[in-house]
Design an enzyme around this catalytic site. Structure first.
Site, PDB file in Angstrom:
ATOM      1  N   ASN A 108       0.853  -1.185   0.000  1.00 37.88           N
ATOM      2  CA  ASN A 108       0.000   0.000   0.000  1.00 37.88           C
ATOM      3  C   ASN A 108       0.891   1.237   0.000  1.00 37.88           C
ATOM      4  O   ASN A 108       2.068   1.178   0.355  1.00 37.88           O
ATOM      5  CB  ASN A 108      -0.977   0.006   1.181  1.00 37.88           C
ATOM      6  N   THR A 110       1.601   4.813   1.705  1.00 32.60           N
ATOM      7  CA  THR A 110       1.325   5.463   2.986  1.00 32.60           C
ATOM      8  C   THR A 110       1.238   6.968   2.781  1.00 32.60           C
ATOM      9  O   THR A 110       2.145   7.585   2.220  1.00 32.60           O
ATOM     10  CB  THR A 110       2.427   5.136   4.001  1.00 32.60           C
ATOM     11  N   LYS A 132      -2.929   3.722   2.692  1.00 29.93           N
ATOM     12  CA  LYS A 132      -3.104   3.856   4.137  1.00 29.93           C
ATOM     13  C   LYS A 132      -2.889   5.324   4.489  1.00 29.93           C
ATOM     14  O   LYS A 132      -1.826   5.881   4.210  1.00 29.93           O
ATOM     15  CB  LYS A 132      -2.106   2.975   4.883  1.00 29.93           C
ATOM     16  N   LYS A 134      -2.913   8.459   7.248  1.00 32.59           N
ATOM     17  CA  LYS A 134      -2.822   8.851   8.650  1.00 32.59           C
ATOM     18  C   LYS A 134      -3.892   9.885   8.974  1.00 32.59           C
ATOM     19  O   LYS A 134      -4.096  10.845   8.226  1.00 32.59           O
ATOM     20  CB  LYS A 134      -1.433   9.432   8.949  1.00 32.59           C
ATOM     21  N   ASP A 165      -5.303   5.112   9.758  1.00 29.96           N
ATOM     22  CA  ASP A 165      -4.581   4.769  10.985  1.00 29.96           C
ATOM     23  C   ASP A 165      -4.682   5.945  11.942  1.00 29.96           C
ATOM     24  O   ASP A 165      -4.189   7.034  11.651  1.00 29.96           O
ATOM     25  CB  ASP A 165      -3.117   4.466  10.664  1.00 29.96           C
ATOM     26  N   ASN A 167      -3.650   5.748  15.228  1.00 30.20           N
ATOM     27  CA  ASN A 167      -2.613   5.640  16.270  1.00 30.20           C
ATOM     28  C   ASN A 167      -3.171   5.831  17.680  1.00 30.20           C
ATOM     29  O   ASN A 167      -2.596   6.545  18.499  1.00 30.20           O
ATOM     30  CB  ASN A 167      -1.470   6.620  16.017  1.00 30.20           C
ATOM     31  N   GLU A 193      -7.259   1.327  11.581  1.00 34.21           N
ATOM     32  CA  GLU A 193      -6.187   0.776  12.401  1.00 34.21           C
ATOM     33  C   GLU A 193      -6.103   1.492  13.743  1.00 34.21           C
ATOM     34  O   GLU A 193      -6.016   2.724  13.800  1.00 34.21           O
ATOM     35  CB  GLU A 193      -4.855   0.891  11.645  1.00 34.21           C
ATOM     36  N   ASP A 216      -2.883  -2.723  16.105  1.00 37.32           N
ATOM     37  CA  ASP A 216      -1.441  -2.566  15.901  1.00 37.32           C
ATOM     38  C   ASP A 216      -0.752  -2.458  17.258  1.00 37.32           C
ATOM     39  O   ASP A 216      -0.169  -3.412  17.766  1.00 37.32           O
ATOM     40  CB  ASP A 216      -1.164  -1.336  15.038  1.00 37.32           C
ATOM     41  N   LYS A 240       4.273  -5.944  12.881  1.00 38.74           N
ATOM     42  CA  LYS A 240       5.574  -5.366  12.557  1.00 38.74           C
ATOM     43  C   LYS A 240       6.658  -6.259  13.154  1.00 38.74           C
ATOM     44  O   LYS A 240       6.584  -6.624  14.329  1.00 38.74           O
ATOM     45  CB  LYS A 240       5.666  -3.939  13.096  1.00 38.74           C
TER      46      LYS A 240
END
Length: 365
Positions: A108, A110, A132, A134, A165, A167, A193, A216, A240
């Site tokens: 993907n 980012t 993906k 952020k 994502d 976070n 995510e 994650d 990861k």
């Protein structure tokens, strides 16, 4: 968590320069030398844009009987947590892996927290069919996230997949509200995510939204990386290699979790990216890989940092081992004072990490 804590303690913004330097032989911890580590390279590289509140990425490469391995924990990780990253680097430096059975892994693209026009440009240039993005960055807001996602959808087309994502930035109510808005802005999301910090919060959000939830941080920074699977709190895992202690440990967790997996980078450089690709290949062969992987993040660096050693067309990553060997190209990069500070801070950090090297946490791989 402060921005300062995630960046190297002695680096100043004017010194955002690319640098590589070899350790002196007496800086290699005896514990590592006993495992066959005979050379170490420290590196630092500026980011094109601030990512994960980081403006300078750095780490070390370890040379052993099987070649090179990478160890690049973020600066807000203590010695005990960072030692799992060291274990991952030691694995690929000391253990020969089987030859790959697949030629490449899908990637993907980012998209960091950038204006919509730049987001669209990044996606179009990549050639990837999955993005993906952020979101929920402290320096941005939901309206900016909506604009960024709309631009990404226009660039990637109706058939492209978009993931976001957060976070762990939201609580449950914020997550439920934001996911609804962002799902609409994106014209449909593949998954979200880590919308919230805790396993319990993930489970609650999963019950309340119609979008898949991926875990994650709840895996890679958890005492029990299987807790999220046991609780049914996620639809898939983002894995990861370095934070989990290596390819074999990561495979063990994936097999035990029995959930679909996307392999992602921890802002790795060349050897860390390669290890992620080999994990993704194994999961693909087992039928557990869930589409494109987040292993194209070296495009966020201002320099290659051996990037030429990981052949990629932007949409696929080669599974072949990097063929550029610093041992045979021993030049150093960057100003002398920067190289000295880089080498000294990583020698100090490595000494602490090597003392904290963990036993296998999750049973035999």
């Amino acid at each position: 968590m402060s921005e300062h804590s995630q960046n190297p303690p002695s680096a100043k913004r004017p010194e955002q320069v690319y640098a590589t330097t070899f350790f002196d032989s007496n800086q290699i911890p005896q514990k590592l030398a006993a495992k066959g580590i005979d050379a170490i390279v420290a590196w630092q590289v500026p980011m094109r844009v601030k990512f994960r509140r980081i403006w300078l990425r750095e780490g070390i490469w370890l040379h052993g009987p099987a070649g090179w391995g990478e160890c690049s924990p973020f600066w807000d990780y203590d010695a005990v947590e960072s030692a799992h990253w060291l274990a991952a680097g030691l694995e690929t430096a000391t253990l020969e892996l089987p030859l790959p059975q697949l030629n490449a892994i899908p990637l993907n693209v980012t998209v960091p927290v950038v204006p919509p026009e730049r987001a669209a440009e990044i996606v179009a240039k990549s050639g990837a069919s999955t993005a993906k993005v952020k979101v929920a960055d402290p320096g941005s807001d939901l309206a900016a996230d909506v604009q960024r996602l709309a631009a990404v959808r226009e660039a990637i087309g109706d058939t492209g997949k978009i993931r976001i994502d957060a976070n762990a930035a939201w609580d449950v109510s914020q997550a439920v509200s934001a996911i609804g808005i962002l799902n609409q802005a994106a014209g449909g999301l593949d998954y979200v995510e880590q919308p919230c910090p805790s396993v319990a919060e993930l489970a609650e959000v999963k019950q309340k939204v119609g979008v898949r939830i991926a875990a994650d941080e709840s895996v890679r920074r958890a005492e029990d990386p299987l807790a999220v699977a046991k609780a049914g709190a996620a639809d898939l895992l983002v894995i990861k290699v370095q934070p989990l202690g290596g390819i074999r440990q990561a495979l063990h967790i994936c097999e035990a979790a029995q959930l679909p997996v996307v392999v992602s980078s921890a802002l790795d450089a060349a050897y860390g990216i390669w290890a992620g690709g080999r994990l993704a290949e194994q999961l693909a062969l087992k039928g557990q890989l869930d589409g494109a992987c987040g292993l194209g993040t070296m495009s966020l660096f201002t320099e290659d940092v051996l990037g030429q050693a990981n052949p990629s067309d932007g949409a696929h990553l080669s599974t072949q081992k990097p063929d550029f060997d610093p041992i045979y190209h021993p030049s150093e990069n960057g100003p002398e004072q920067v190289r000295h500070e880089l080498r000294e801070r990583w020698a100090t950090r490595l000494a602490a990490m090597s003392q904290a090297l963990p036993e296998r946490r999750f049973g035999k791989p």
